[in-house]
Design a protein around this motif. Structure first.
Motif, mmCIF file in Angstrom:
data_model
loop_
_atom_site.group_PDB
_atom_site.id
_atom_site.type_symbol
_atom_site.label_atom_id
_atom_site.label_comp_id
_atom_site.label_asym_id
_atom_site.label_seq_id
_atom_site.Cartn_x
_atom_site.Cartn_y
_atom_site.Cartn_z
ATOM 1 N N SER A 196 6.497 -1.618 1.410
ATOM 2 C CA SER A 196 5.481 -1.243 2.391
ATOM 3 C C SER A 196 4.267 -0.639 1.693
ATOM 4 C CB SER A 196 6.057 -0.226 3.379
ATOM 5 O OG SER A 196 5.037 0.325 4.183
ATOM 6 N N SER A 197 3.099 -1.138 2.041
ATOM 7 C CA SER A 197 1.860 -0.634 1.449
ATOM 8 C C SER A 197 1.079 0.223 2.439
ATOM 9 C CB SER A 197 0.986 -1.807 0.981
ATOM 10 O OG SER A 197 0.703 -2.688 2.062
ATOM 11 N N HIS A 198 1.688 0.574 3.549
ATOM 12 C CA HIS A 198 1.017 1.374 4.577
ATOM 13 C C HIS A 198 1.945 2.519 4.976
ATOM 14 C CE1 HIS A 198 -1.258 2.547 8.097
ATOM 15 N NE2 HIS A 198 -2.192 1.648 7.797
ATOM 16 N N ALA A 199 1.473 3.733 4.843
ATOM 17 C CA ALA A 199 2.303 4.899 5.122
ATOM 18 C C ALA A 199 2.764 4.938 6.579
ATOM 19 C CB ALA A 199 1.543 6.182 4.781
ATOM 20 N N LEU A 200 1.925 4.471 7.501
ATOM 21 C CA LEU A 200 2.303 4.491 8.910
ATOM 22 C C LEU A 200 3.496 3.571 9.167
ATOM 23 C CD1 LEU A 200 1.673 5.576 11.707
ATOM 24 C CD2 LEU A 200 0.091 3.658 12.043
ATOM 25 N N LEU A 201 3.515 2.402 8.522
ATOM 26 C CA LEU A 201 4.645 1.496 8.653
ATOM 27 C C LEU A 201 5.913 2.144 8.097
ATOM 28 C CD1 LEU A 201 5.964 -1.274 9.198
ATOM 29 C CD2 LEU A 201 5.134 -1.999 6.939
ATOM 30 N N SER A 202 5.810 2.746 6.934
ATOM 31 C CA SER A 202 6.977 3.396 6.320
ATOM 32 C C SER A 202 7.503 4.516 7.200
ATOM 33 C CB SER A 202 6.600 3.949 4.937
ATOM 34 O OG SER A 202 6.204 2.906 4.065
ATOM 35 N N ALA A 203 6.594 5.366 7.698
ATOM 36 C CA ALA A 203 7.013 6.477 8.552
ATOM 37 C C ALA A 203 7.659 5.969 9.830
ATOM 38 C CB ALA A 203 5.814 7.363 8.874
#
Length: 261
Positions: free
Chosen positions: A140-147
């Motif tokens: 994942s390159s997007h923190a919102l997706l990971s969270a």
């Protein structure tokens, strides 16, 4: 020493054959997964990393195959107690030649469900790649997706559906008592049913591979071990809930960090 009856000896041979088959299949799947992880690590080098691009049909097929083999590696160990008990029960009910056949059909049904999950996972990965939400090494390159994935997985560990599926996976005897079906088709359907319970138990955990790295071998092993522990440990249900708190908590910390940033 009392000699074994021919029926008992045949049942013992069948269980050994099934166990050998499970070990062989799982070992081959892990070897392939390790090979792919090594290839991904080589590709991650700064001099060899390709620029992000669209995938062609062949690459999409290989992606599905990768997910299927990885699911075999991760899930067969935790399914082994169910399969071995099924084989033992069959040995007391049917003639020896049918035991291995029906055990194989059970495994085929079980893996068919995970193959379906792999198709969905590959399609999701394709979509995330197209939206530039995954790095070239499938992280994942997007923190919102990971969270979001962490919070979803954490909350799901406490959901009634998760707990219901986990109870079915943790009780092979209970599954056999409630789901038994006769014949080859029955064996396949039982494998399907058990596979559905396992997917219901573990799909959110598998989605975390998009956070940690789809081919990050350390996390692939860690998730596989966690799945095994929550299914066979006497405290598996409590371990699942504790892990859910930790996952959701870490996801919320990530969101808080983004808000402060």
């Amino acid at each position: 020493m009392t000699p074994q009856s021919p029926v008992a000896a045949a049942a013992r041979r069948d269980r050994r054959a099934v166990l050998f088959g499970v070990i062989a299949l799982t070992s081959l799947a892990w070897l392939y997964t390790i090979h792919l992880a090594w290839q991904m690590e080589v590709m991650a080098g700064p001099m060899t990393m390709p620029a992000p691009r669209s995938w062609d049909a062949v690459e999409l097929v290989l992606l599905v195959v990768m997910w299927i083999i990885m699911m075999v590696a991760m899930m067969m160990p935790s399914a082994s107690p169910m399969l071995l008990l099924y084989t033992k029960t069959l040995g007391a009910r049917v003639a020896a030649p049918a035991v291995l056949q029906r055990s194989a059909l059970f495994v085929l049904g079980y893996l068919a469900v995970w193959a379906g999950f792999s198709l969905v996972a590959a399609a999701l990965q394709w979509g995330l790649h197209g939206a530039a939400l995954l790095s070239p090494i499938m992280v994942s390159s997007h923190a919102l997706l990971s969270a979001g994935l962490l919070i979803e997985a954490g909350v799901y560990e406490w959901s009634p559906l998760k707990q219901s599926c986990l109870r079915r996976c943790r009780s092979p005897l209970g599954f056999l008592l409630t789901e038994w079906r006769e014949g080859g088709l029955g064996a396949f359907v039982m494998g399907l049913r058990h596979g559905l319970f396992c997917v219901g138990c573990c799909w959110a955990l598998m989605a975390l591979l998009f956070v940690t790295g789809v081919m990050n071998l350390v996390w692939v092993v860690a998730i596989a071990v966690f799945v095994l522990i929550e299914k066979i440990s006497p405290m598996g249900d409590r371990i699942a809930r504790l892990a859910g708190i930790l996952m959701a908590g870490y996801g919320l910390l990530m969101l808080a960090g983004m808000a402060r940033g």
